[in-house]
Design a protein around this motif. Structure first.
Motif, PDB file in Angstrom:
ATOM      1  N   LYS A 187       5.793   1.575  -2.496  1.00  0.00           N
ATOM      2  CA  LYS A 187       4.527   0.937  -2.857  1.00  0.00           C
ATOM      3  C   LYS A 187       4.701  -0.576  -2.976  1.00  0.00           C
ATOM      4  CE  LYS A 187       1.184   0.594  -6.600  1.00  0.00           C
ATOM      5  NZ  LYS A 187       0.892   0.928  -8.015  1.00  0.00           N
TER       6      LYS A 187
ATOM      7  N   SER B 151       1.339   2.208   5.247  1.00  0.00           N
ATOM      8  CA  SER B 151       0.491   2.305   4.057  1.00  0.00           C
ATOM      9  C   SER B 151      -0.102   3.707   3.929  1.00  0.00           C
ATOM     10  CB  SER B 151      -0.632   1.270   4.130  1.00  0.00           C
ATOM     11  OG  SER B 151      -1.495   1.391   3.019  1.00  0.00           O
ATOM     12  N   TYR B 152      -0.505   4.277   5.078  1.00  0.00           N
ATOM     13  CA  TYR B 152      -1.008   5.659   5.054  1.00  0.00           C
ATOM     14  C   TYR B 152       0.084   6.623   4.634  1.00  0.00           C
ATOM     15  CZ  TYR B 152      -2.348  10.278   6.589  1.00  0.00           C
ATOM     16  OH  TYR B 152      -2.597  11.631   6.607  1.00  0.00           O
TER      17      TYR B 152
ATOM     18  N   SER C 124       0.606   6.261   0.874  1.00  0.00           N
ATOM     19  CA  SER C 124      -0.576   6.620   0.081  1.00  0.00           C
ATOM     20  C   SER C 124      -0.810   8.125   0.062  1.00  0.00           C
ATOM     21  CB  SER C 124      -1.816   5.897   0.624  1.00  0.00           C
ATOM     22  OG  SER C 124      -1.669   4.505   0.545  1.00  0.00           O
TER      23      SER C 124
ATOM     24  N   ARG D  24       1.535   9.750  -2.251  1.00  0.00           N
ATOM     25  CA  ARG D  24       1.215   9.445  -3.654  1.00  0.00           C
ATOM     26  C   ARG D  24      -0.055  10.144  -4.122  1.00  0.00           C
ATOM     27  NH1 ARG D  24      -0.068   3.851  -4.172  1.00  0.00           N
ATOM     28  NH2 ARG D  24       0.046   4.189  -6.432  1.00  0.00           N
TER      29      ARG D  24
ATOM     30  N   LYS E 299      -3.055   9.366  -3.083  1.00  0.00           N
ATOM     31  CA  LYS E 299      -4.141   8.378  -3.085  1.00  0.00           C
ATOM     32  C   LYS E 299      -4.921   8.519  -1.776  1.00  0.00           C
ATOM     33  CE  LYS E 299      -2.583   6.664  -6.973  1.00  0.00           C
ATOM     34  NZ  LYS E 299      -3.315   6.829  -8.240  1.00  0.00           N
TER      35      LYS E 299
ATOM     36  N   MET F 235      -7.082   5.450  -0.533  1.00  0.00           N
ATOM     37  CA  MET F 235      -6.244   4.392   0.029  1.00  0.00           C
ATOM     38  C   MET F 235      -5.717   4.797   1.405  1.00  0.00           C
ATOM     39  SD  MET F 235      -4.124   3.100  -3.315  1.00  0.00           S
ATOM     40  CE  MET F 235      -3.274   1.832  -2.389  1.00  0.00           C
ATOM     41  N   ALA F 236      -5.379   6.068   1.551  1.00  0.00           N
ATOM     42  CA  ALA F 236      -4.913   6.565   2.849  1.00  0.00           C
ATOM     43  C   ALA F 236      -6.029   6.464   3.894  1.00  0.00           C
ATOM     44  CB  ALA F 236      -4.440   8.008   2.718  1.00  0.00           C
TER      45      ALA F 236
ATOM     46  N   SER G   1      -6.490   2.913   4.957  1.00  0.00           N
ATOM     47  CA  SER G   1      -5.410   2.513   5.867  1.00  0.00           C
ATOM     48  C   SER G   1      -5.684   2.996   7.290  1.00  0.00           C
ATOM     49  CB  SER G   1      -4.078   3.080   5.377  1.00  0.00           C
ATOM     50  OG  SER G   1      -3.754   2.580   4.097  1.00  0.00           O
TER      51      SER G   1
END
Length: 511
Positions: free
Chosen positions: A322, A342-343, A346, A349, A351, A354-355, A358
């Motif tokens: 992260k 980032s995907y 995320s 995690r 998220k 957020m995914a 991305s």
């Protein structure tokens, strides 16, 4: 394939062939009266080998470059080109040996020595690479410490990638982190320039430094290191057994008494070997310290307390990932790799929003990229059931935006439509063909042809058909099971015809 068929490439090839023909017969260019130097035909062959390489005709390229070496056995450039062609043919070990023989022709050439080091690392021969690079470092203890002090970033990146391929994740993370520390030093060093540039009135240089510092964390070397760190941590999260330090005891609870006894014996043996290696290293460095003390004051040799990078294996993979993703998102937002990574972080995690963000950012950069396509399918698969049951505001947003991501189609329709559209596209690159085949396997979407035909029919003449991607394609065909035996054998035959020097490539290759 598209390079070979380009009309300008055809004109260049005809022109070079006419030069070679004329120089071979009369040592003159076509229509010229004066004879050329003997080296002229050498460089004409060299150019022809390069054109063969650009067209993907590696066997012909090797044949021509062998002529060059036979003509002038002391020309280092010819060996370098041959090594490159051998690497493209799939034999990295032979390529490294070829470049090493070129290095021996000129032992004072730092460039060819560095190139040899790089090829040795690509062949996963890190010990030999260390010996080669140490020829141009100060011998005051560990040469890698000297390379770290000189901030030799390219070497550390290549070594980290080598360790990743060998599964030595502690050392891999340690080397990638060393590159990150270099950039932290760059950031801190800028403060030394503020007063200096103003005092010396070097305002142009000062402005250039400020511009460089503005994009410091978006520099290519840093993004490579950060991407390598994130990929490594994601792998360790998915495969926690790979993250166990060598000094840790294995889990004996699930073992039988016989297995437990054998495992403990192996653990004791490894521990003794590690202690012996460390003791020998300390002894060697202490001797080096004593020897250098008489020649140079202050020649202190620092002993690395964590040579295997075990401390990095104890960190939380997602927390560390992260941190690097935040830096990449802020400083390299236009890079596709930023949003792909980032995907990956995320979604692990949990998220989902957020995914999803991305994926939209990645799709805006390159909607036809294979990594974007495969992650869109992955996101839709993971949320196909969850979104229908989740009535919260975030669940409704994910459900509606996923449909937008899929172009208003269902997941199966999205995959099938893409497969039908791309199957007959001759310019479709091999990684995208692999991604579509994997998507058809994962979703079981209806398709009138065998999914493996997307790879086998036209895949080898497509773009990015490197030996590495060909190996990945073979692994994908193996996922199709017994129904794709003929396709798998046909693919292996085609690849072996194009890459006759490729090692570890067969229909029985294991994943």
């Amino acid at each position: 394939a598209d390079v070979r068929s380009h009309p300008i490439m055809g004109v260049i090839i005809d022109l070079v062939d006419s030069y070679i023909s004329s120089l071979t017969i009369s040592a003159k260019y076509p229509g010229e009266v004066d004879e050329e130097l003997p080296s002229t035909i050498l460089w004409a062959w060299f150019l022809r080998a390069q054109l063969h390489e650009m067209c993907g005709d590696y066997t012909e390229a090797l044949s021509v470059i062998e002529k060059c070496i036979k003509h002038t056995p002391t020309a280092v450039d010819m060996y370098e080109r041959k090594a490159r062609i051998l690497k493209l043919c799939g034999d990295t070990n032979l390529a490294a040996d070829c470049l090493d023989s070129a290095r021996e022709l000129d032992l004072q050439d730092r460039y060819i020595n560095n190139k040899t080091t790089k090829y040795m690392l690509r062949a996963n021969r890190d010990n030999v690479a260390r010996e080669r690079i140490s020829l141009f470092t100060r011998h005051e203890g560990n040469p890698e410490q000297n390379l770290y002090d000189m901030q030799c970033t390219w070497y550390e990146l290549e070594l980290a990638a080598c360790y990743a391929r060998k599964g030595d994740w502690g050392k891999c993370l340690k080397k990638y982190t060393a590159v990150e520390k270099h950039f932290e030093d760059f950031h801190e060093d800028q403060f030394d320039f503020h007063s200096y540039c103003l005092r010396k009135n070097t305002l142009r240089s000062y402005v250039e430094v400020l511009k460089f510092e503005d994009n410091l964390w978006g520099q290519n070397f840093y993004t490579q290191a950060a991407s390598g760190l994130v990929n490594s941590y994601v792998h360790l999260f998915d495969n926690p057994k790979d993250g166990r330090a060598a000094s840790e005891e294995p889990d004996y609870s699930s073992m039988t008494p016989a297995q437990r006894k054998k495992a403990k014996a192996i653990a004791r043996k490894k521990k003794k070997q590690a202690e012996k290696v460390l003791a020998e290293k300390v002894l060697a460095e202490s001797k080096s310290k004593e020897g250098d003390a008489g020649e140079k004051k202050g020649g202190k040799v620092e002993i690395d307390p964590d040579p295997n990078g075990e401390s990095f294996l104890k960190l939380d993979p997602l927390v560390e990932s992260k941190r690097y993703i935040s830096t990449l998102v802020k400083n390299a937002p236009r890079a596709l790799k930023t949003w792909v990574l980032s995907y990956d972080v995320s979604i692990r995690r949990g998220k989902k929003l957020m995914a999803l963000q991305s994926l939209f950012r990645a799709k805006a950069i390159d909607p036809d990229d294979h990594e974007v396509f495969s992650r869109i399918v992955d996101f839709a698969l993971k949320n196909s059931n969850a979104t229908s049951e989740d009535k919260s505001p975030s669940g409704e947003v994910i459900s509606s935006e996923t449909k937008v991501l899929l172009g208003g189609l269902s997941l199966n329709e999205f995959v099938s439509t893409t497969a039908i559209k791309m199957k007959n596209d001759t310019l479709l690159d091999l990684p995208m063909r692999i991604a579509i085949t994997k998507a058809l396997i994962a979703t079981k979407a209806p398709f009138e042809f065998d999914p493996g035909t997307i790879i086998v029919e036209g895949g080898l003449s497509a773009r990015k058909a490197s030996i590495g991607n060909c190996r990945e394609a073979l692994m994908c065909l193996q996922d199709l099971g017994e129904s794709a035996v003929e396709l798998k054998e046909a693919w292996v035959a085609k690849v072996r015809a194009k890459y006759p020097l490729a090692t570890d490539f067969s229909a029985n290759a294991k994943k």
